[in-house]
Write a protein that holds these residues in place. Structure first.
Motif, mmCIF file in Angstrom:
data_model
loop_
_atom_site.group_PDB
_atom_site.id
_atom_site.type_symbol
_atom_site.label_atom_id
_atom_site.label_comp_id
_atom_site.label_asym_id
_atom_site.label_seq_id
_atom_site.Cartn_x
_atom_site.Cartn_y
_atom_site.Cartn_z
ATOM 1 N N ALA A 59 0.806 -1.227 0.000
ATOM 2 C CA ALA A 59 0.000 0.000 0.000
ATOM 3 C C ALA A 59 0.834 1.269 0.000
ATOM 4 O O ALA A 59 0.276 2.368 0.140
ATOM 5 N N HIS A 60 2.149 1.144 -0.169
ATOM 6 C CA HIS A 60 2.989 2.356 -0.135
ATOM 7 C C HIS A 60 4.254 2.101 -0.943
ATOM 8 O O HIS A 60 5.223 1.532 -0.438
ATOM 9 N N VAL A 61 4.211 2.487 -2.214
ATOM 10 C CA VAL A 61 5.396 2.350 -3.075
ATOM 11 C C VAL A 61 5.530 3.604 -3.947
ATOM 12 O O VAL A 61 4.556 4.338 -4.157
ATOM 13 N N HIS A 62 6.730 3.814 -4.433
ATOM 14 C CA HIS A 62 6.985 4.942 -5.340
ATOM 15 C C HIS A 62 7.566 4.377 -6.626
ATOM 16 O O HIS A 62 8.590 3.690 -6.598
ATOM 17 N N LEU A 63 6.917 4.660 -7.739
ATOM 18 C CA LEU A 63 7.374 4.169 -9.041
ATOM 19 C C LEU A 63 7.377 5.328 -10.027
ATOM 20 O O LEU A 63 6.414 6.107 -10.070
ATOM 21 N N PRO A 94 1.081 2.987 -5.673
ATOM 22 C CA PRO A 94 2.069 4.063 -5.807
ATOM 23 C C PRO A 94 1.404 5.431 -5.641
ATOM 24 O O PRO A 94 0.189 5.537 -5.503
ATOM 25 N N PHE A 95 2.243 6.437 -5.705
ATOM 26 C CA PHE A 95 1.762 7.812 -5.513
ATOM 27 C C PHE A 95 1.778 8.576 -6.819
ATOM 28 O O PHE A 95 2.716 8.462 -7.613
ATOM 29 N N CYS A 96 0.746 9.369 -6.981
ATOM 30 C CA CYS A 96 0.696 10.341 -8.074
ATOM 31 C C CYS A 96 0.988 11.692 -7.446
ATOM 32 O O CYS A 96 0.214 12.177 -6.622
ATOM 33 N N LEU A 152 -4.966 10.344 0.072
ATOM 34 C CA LEU A 152 -3.994 11.347 -0.368
ATOM 35 C C LEU A 152 -3.001 11.600 0.731
ATOM 36 O O LEU A 152 -3.316 11.541 1.919
ATOM 37 N N LYS A 153 -1.767 11.850 0.299
ATOM 38 C CA LYS A 153 -0.688 12.058 1.268
ATOM 39 C C LYS A 153 -0.297 13.523 1.313
ATOM 40 O O LYS A 153 -0.259 14.184 0.261
ATOM 41 N N VAL A 154 -0.015 13.986 2.514
ATOM 42 C CA VAL A 154 0.552 15.326 2.683
ATOM 43 C C VAL A 154 1.874 15.195 3.433
ATOM 44 O O VAL A 154 2.076 14.258 4.208
ATOM 45 N N VAL A 240 2.093 7.298 8.136
ATOM 46 C CA VAL A 240 2.845 6.306 7.367
ATOM 47 C C VAL A 240 4.284 6.187 7.899
ATOM 48 O O VAL A 240 4.760 7.049 8.631
ATOM 49 N N HIS A 241 4.926 5.141 7.515
ATOM 50 C CA HIS A 241 6.338 4.825 7.839
ATOM 51 C C HIS A 241 6.780 5.234 9.251
ATOM 52 O O HIS A 241 7.722 5.994 9.431
ATOM 53 N N VAL A 242 6.091 4.663 10.232
ATOM 54 C CA VAL A 242 6.425 4.922 11.641
ATOM 55 C C VAL A 242 7.699 4.140 11.999
ATOM 56 O O VAL A 242 7.824 2.956 11.710
ATOM 57 N N SER A 316 6.116 -1.526 2.071
ATOM 58 C CA SER A 316 7.569 -1.476 1.847
ATOM 59 C C SER A 316 8.133 -0.053 1.868
ATOM 60 O O SER A 316 9.282 0.154 2.170
ATOM 61 N N ASP A 317 7.293 0.940 1.499
ATOM 62 C CA ASP A 317 7.821 2.279 1.165
ATOM 63 C C ASP A 317 8.963 2.152 0.156
ATOM 64 O O ASP A 317 9.994 2.828 0.271
ATOM 65 N N HIS A 318 8.757 1.260 -0.814
ATOM 66 C CA HIS A 318 9.746 1.080 -1.894
ATOM 67 C C HIS A 318 9.947 2.420 -2.603
ATOM 68 O O HIS A 318 9.013 2.977 -3.177
HETATM 69 ZN ZN ZN Z 1 7.016 6.600 0.657
#
Ligand code: ZN
Ligand code: DUC
Ligand code: ZN
Length: 471
Positions: A59-63, A94-96, A152-154, A240-242, A316-318
């Motif tokens: 649920a948390h990747v960057h591509l 992933p994130f837009c 959405l992420k801030v 996220v990512h604690v 993963s926060d890949h």
């Molecule tokens: Zn991330």
């Protein structure tokens, strides 16, 4: 006569978030249609002695994310989802990223173009809001949340992304109205900036100073602020990512006040340490991510949070960069830690690390493993028919050899970047076969799927999702 099923996965030991049982799985038209003792399929996969799990949802990747000039992300949608599939995943999120000055729709069009036709797994976007203009808050965001872009992420740090508390409140007001889920990168911008300047003034430039510039109190303070803003706005918030216990305590305090705080942690906070950033020369840059990995005490606190239910999801926060001048070794990055791109790869190793360190070592049971890595992400982010093995669900399945021992190494992975921060880590339990909507993508460790096999999904609308998740 046509066989009844397209595919049967026979004789495996199935685990869901609630149960473990032995059964065959009958699949037709991409869906699970029967569980029991079955026969009559075009193809049967023998899963005896194997563990049959819902395909992982990362649920948390960057591509294929744009970075600073000259920086190139190590994975596009093709290589990133290929690596995900080898790691037992069937959906990635992933994130837009909205660039400042850009409309959200323009950003989405861009990221959809990067993903469409390129994915081995299903894909579903979160938005990143960096420029909450009147148009964005008043028109674009509500419309997009209604269309299904409901998370959405801030950011509370990074000069080109940070939102003020005032701006975060504006975003949360929209979330309150539309049912969107706000994800927060909780690290305080001013404290990091101040620390960075002080460290550089004292001659601290190497990768290890990255961790020193953003110690756990910086994350704890921002988490407190994010939870307070959510409390004022009467919305849930996902931290996220604690990375450790001080942040976990802050989350517990907010929950004690009745604030709906959801939480995520990642493999780097279980098996990496701050000391890894202090490896010889620029080697430490391979471990630069934010928040940084911390110490044994923080690792233990994260394990405790996985055991006791503090954490809802394990991602993963890949965020892959190569160990070359396009990534970790840019000329600026070699001058100072402040310019080293933040992020590490881990899309393929997330599940084996948690399985081995968690399930095999007896810290968590297999049902909690499935909940954290598939079922909860599907529920929280509104991915219809995903994240479980049940009649009617998408046939997204990973078949694991629970006893296979693998020493993680770059030579065994399928991502686009050129190193793994988990090099040399021995794990027991490995996904061998990954099936997406009834189609085999990876079979016994060999790629057989096509990059166009994955769909770009739209979750349910914000409102529908909010009601379902009890927000
Ligand atoms: Zn991330
Ligand atoms: N935040 C992330 O979620 N990923 C990588 C870098 C960052 O700051
Ligand atoms: Zn972040």
């Amino acid at each position: 006569m046509q066989p009844e099923f397209d595919l049967i996965i026979a004789k495996g030991r199935i685990a869901t978030a609630a149960d473990s049982f032995s059964a065959d799985i009958g699949i037709r038209n991409g869906r699970i249609v029967a569980l029991g003792q079955l026969s009559g399929a075009r193809e049967t996969i023998d899963a005896s002695g194997r563990l049959v799990l819902p395909g992982g949802i990362d649920a948390h990747v960057h591509l294929a994310q744009d970075g600073a000039p000259g920086i190139v992300m190590g994975d596009d949608f093709e290589t990133g989802t290929r690596s995900a599939a080898f790691g037992g995943n069937t959906t990635v999120m992933p994130f837009c990223v909205q660039k400042r000055g850009q409309s959200l729709r323009e950003a989405l069009k861009d990221y959809h173009a990067r993903a469409e036709g390129a994915c081995y797994t299903d894909t579903s976007f979160h938005l990143i809001v960096t420029d909450p203009t009147e148009q964005v808050l008043g028109q674009d965001l509500p419309a997009l949340v209604a269309e299904g872009y409901s998370s959405l992420k801030v950011f509370m740090t990074y000069a080109d992304m940070v939102l003020s508390d005032y701006e975060i409140l504006g975003v949360m007001k929209v979330a309150r109205k539309t049912g969107a889920l706000v994800m927060v990168h909780a690290e305080g911008f001013d404290a990091i900036r101040f620390n960075t300047e002080q460290l550089e003034a004292g001659g601290g430039f190497g990768p290890k100073f990255h961790a020193i510039s953003r110690p756990e109190p910086v994350e704890r303070e921002a988490t407190h602020r994010a939870a307070t803003l959510a409390e004022l706005s009467d919305v849930p918030v996902m931290i996220v990512h604690v990375s450790g216990g001080e942040v976990i305590d802050e989350i517990a305090r907010a929950r004690g006040r009745g604030v709906k705080v959801l939480a995520e942690t990642c493999p780097q906070y279980l098996v990496l340490e701050e000391g890894d950033l202090d490896r010889e020369g620029m080697e430490g840059s391979k471990y630069v991510c934010s928040p940084p990995p911390r110490d044994r005490t923080a690792q233990e606190a994260c394990w405790q949070g996985l055991i006791d239910g503090t954490f809802d999801v394990f991602s993963s926060d890949h965020c892959p960069y190569r160990f070359d001048e396009t990534g970790k070794l840019t000329p600026d990055g070699k001058r100072s830690f402040r310019w080293i791109p933040n992020g590490i790869p881990g899309i393929e190793t997330r599940l084996p690390i948690l399985f081995s360190e968690g399930v095999k070592k007896g810290r968590i049971d297999i049902n909690r493993f499935v909940a954290l890595t598939a079922t909860n992400p599907a529920r929280i982010y509104g991915l219809r028919n995903k994240g479980t093995i049940a009649i009617g669900a998408d046939a997204d399945i990973a078949i694991w050899d629970p006893d296979k021992t693998v020493v993680i190494g770059q030579d065994k992975l399928h991502h686009g970047t050129d190193y793994t921060p988990y090099e040399g880590l021995e794990v027991t339990g490995w996904p061998e076969t990954t099936i997406l909507r009834g189609q085999v993508v990876v079979r016994d460790g060999e790629l057989v799927g096509r990059p166009a096999g994955g769909h770009v999904l739209r979750p349910v609308s914000g409102m529908e999702q909010g009601v379902k998740a009890g927000r």
